[in-house]
Design a protein around this motif. Structure first.
Motif, short mmCIF file in Angstrom:
data_model
loop_
_atom_site.label_atom_id
_atom_site.label_comp_id
_atom_site.label_asym_id
_atom_site.label_seq_id
_atom_site.Cartn_x
_atom_site.Cartn_y
_atom_site.Cartn_z
N PRO A 38 -1.16 -33.85 20.39
CA PRO A 38 -1.05 -32.41 20.08
C PRO A 38 0.35 -31.83 20.24
N LEU A 39 1.29 -32.56 20.86
CA LEU A 39 2.60 -31.99 21.16
C LEU A 39 3.42 -31.77 19.90
N GLU A 76 -0.93 -42.29 29.72
CA GLU A 76 -1.95 -41.88 28.75
C GLU A 76 -1.32 -41.26 27.51
N ALA A 77 -0.14 -40.67 27.70
CA ALA A 77 0.54 -40.07 26.54
C ALA A 77 0.79 -41.12 25.47
N MET A 78 1.08 -42.36 25.88
CA MET A 78 1.38 -43.42 24.93
C MET A 78 0.13 -44.03 24.32
N GLU A 92 14.57 -43.67 36.10
CA GLU A 92 14.50 -44.96 35.41
C GLU A 92 13.06 -45.43 35.27
N THR A 93 12.10 -44.56 35.48
CA THR A 93 10.69 -44.92 35.39
C THR A 93 10.35 -45.33 33.96
N PRO A 94 9.86 -46.56 33.74
CA PRO A 94 9.62 -47.05 32.36
C PRO A 94 8.69 -46.15 31.56
N GLU A 95 7.59 -45.69 32.19
CA GLU A 95 6.63 -44.85 31.46
C GLU A 95 7.26 -43.53 31.02
N ILE A 96 8.11 -42.97 31.87
CA ILE A 96 8.78 -41.72 31.52
C ILE A 96 9.80 -41.94 30.41
N LEU A 97 10.50 -43.06 30.46
CA LEU A 97 11.47 -43.37 29.41
C LEU A 97 10.78 -43.59 28.06
N ALA A 98 9.63 -44.24 28.10
CA ALA A 98 8.88 -44.46 26.85
C ALA A 98 8.40 -43.14 26.28
N LEU A 99 7.90 -42.27 27.15
CA LEU A 99 7.45 -40.95 26.70
C LEU A 99 8.62 -40.14 26.17
N GLN A 100 9.74 -40.22 26.84
CA GLN A 100 10.91 -39.47 26.43
C GLN A 100 11.37 -39.88 25.03
N SER A 101 11.28 -41.17 24.73
CA SER A 101 11.66 -41.66 23.41
C SER A 101 10.79 -41.03 22.32
N GLN A 102 9.50 -40.93 22.60
CA GLN A 102 8.59 -40.32 21.64
C GLN A 102 8.85 -38.82 21.48
N LEU A 103 9.17 -38.16 22.58
CA LEU A 103 9.46 -36.73 22.54
C LEU A 103 10.70 -36.46 21.69
N LYS A 104 11.71 -37.33 21.83
CA LYS A 104 12.93 -37.15 21.05
C LYS A 104 12.66 -37.31 19.56
N GLN A 105 11.78 -38.25 19.22
CA GLN A 105 11.45 -38.44 17.81
C GLN A 105 10.77 -37.21 17.22
N ARG A 106 10.07 -36.45 18.05
CA ARG A 106 9.36 -35.25 17.60
C ARG A 106 10.18 -33.97 17.80
N SER A 165 7.30 -21.46 22.18
CA SER A 165 6.18 -20.62 21.74
C SER A 165 4.86 -21.37 21.80
N GLY A 166 4.91 -22.61 22.24
CA GLY A 166 3.69 -23.41 22.34
C GLY A 166 3.24 -23.57 23.78
N ASN A 167 3.18 -24.82 24.20
CA ASN A 167 2.67 -25.15 25.53
C ASN A 167 3.80 -25.64 26.43
N ILE A 168 3.65 -25.44 27.74
CA ILE A 168 4.58 -26.00 28.71
C ILE A 168 3.89 -27.19 29.34
N ILE A 169 4.54 -28.34 29.29
CA ILE A 169 3.94 -29.59 29.77
C ILE A 169 4.78 -30.16 30.90
#
Length: 315
Positions: A83-84, A75-77, A98-112, A39-43
């Motif tokens: 806002p997500l 930039e997400a990090m 296995e992209t490090p930046e994507i894995l780091a972002l994914q970790s934050q997404l899981k926490q939220r 119901s929010g944004n598609i990223i």
């Protein structure tokens, strides 16, 4: 050079065929479930060439009237993840997974507790295994002979991204009216819903016994690209420049005296004036034609003019 280009195209076609083979009905149902819950944004997020694909797909989704944005993984990090929330839906593009930046972002997404769909080359990489939905949308075999340039992989990501765009558009009942409203300064938006009657050009209507010498004169003087054949308000056929050129090539010594009725296209395709430019463009594409005769909706024998691709750049 021909061989390398041919092989590049062939490899990319094979890669697309492979991701199509891996896509299942259950994955489609899972995707629809995630879209329905959002119901929010598609990223869309990615790094490097995958980032460019993510930007394009997010832009396409926005044009359908759905909230979408691109999120740069690095930039997400550094604050852009702020806002997500768990009403959003995030698509992560990484061919290797296995992209490090994507894995780091994914970790934050899981926490939220933000739901994620991944577009990678397999289901067994680190990014895919942590996703709510993993889609095969990459390739381990690139199109170059060194197998290092992002080619097949980015093509697959773009193909899947476009397919996701269409799925989202269909779910939200996307229409040409929405597209037009979201493209107020673009040719596509400005013209898609224009009434076809505003884009008509008059063409001569001649007798079926008219010799082709006179038909040529009409074509050259009018620049319409075609003439109509008929009499007493009855449309009988259509002759285009292509029809005439083919006849001249096949009968170079006596084409002048051939009557129009011998080469005209019978029962030309028509639309009435209540249709739109979008309707005409779709029909021309479906029928592989360049000209549509526009008739009165009360009287299909009353010709109002023609819509032709010759004038598309002027519209």
């Amino acid at each position: 050079m021909y061989s390398s280009i041919y092989q590049s195209i062939s490899r990319q076609i094979s890669a697309i065929t492979e991701i199509q083979r891996h896509f299942t009905e259950s994955q489609y149902e899972a995707l629809i479930t995630l879209i329905r819950a959002q119901s929010g944004n598609i990223i869309f997020s990615g790094i490097g060439k995958s980032g460019y694909i993510a930007q394009k797909v997010a832009s396409s989704i926005k044009s359908t009237g759905t909230n979408a944005s691109f999120l740069h993984a690095s930039e997400a990090m550094h604050g852009d993840i702020g806002p997500l929330n768990n009403n959003d839906l995030v698509f992560l593009i990484s061919n290797s997974g296995e992209t490090p930046e994507i894995l780091a972002l994914q970790s934050q997404l899981k926490q939220r507790n933000i739901p994620m769909v991944t577009l990678t080359q397999s289901h067994t990489n680190s990014v895919a295994m942590q996703a709510d939905l993993s889609l095969i949308a990459g390739s381990s075999i690139e199109a170059d002979h060194h197998n290092i340039l992002p080619t097949s992989s980015t093509t697959c990501a773009l193909i899947m991204g476009d397919a996701i765009t269409l799925t989202i558009a269909e779910y939200h009942a996307f229409s040409t009216a929405i597209f037009t409203n979201n493209h107020p300064h673009g040719n596509l938006g400005l013209n898609a819903l224009k009434p076809i009657k505003t884009q008509l050009h008059s063409v001569p209507i001649i007798s079926s016994d008219t010799p082709l010498q006179q038909v040529l004169s009409q074509l050259l003087s009018g620049h319409q690209g075609c003439v109509l054949i008929g009499e007493q308000q009855k449309l009988q056929g259509l002759i285009t420049e292509g029809d005439l050129n083919r006849t001249i090539s096949s009968s170079p010594h006596h084409w002048q005296d051939i009557p129009a009725k011998e080469i005209m296209s019978l029962q030309p395709i028509t639309l009435n004036e209540k249709h739109t430019v979008h309707d005409a463009e779709q029909l021309m594409q479906q029928q592989s034609i360049n000209t549509i005769v526009i008739v009165d909706h009360h009287n299909s024998q009353q010709v109002l003019g023609v819509y032709t691709r010759i004038y598309r750049k002027k519209i």
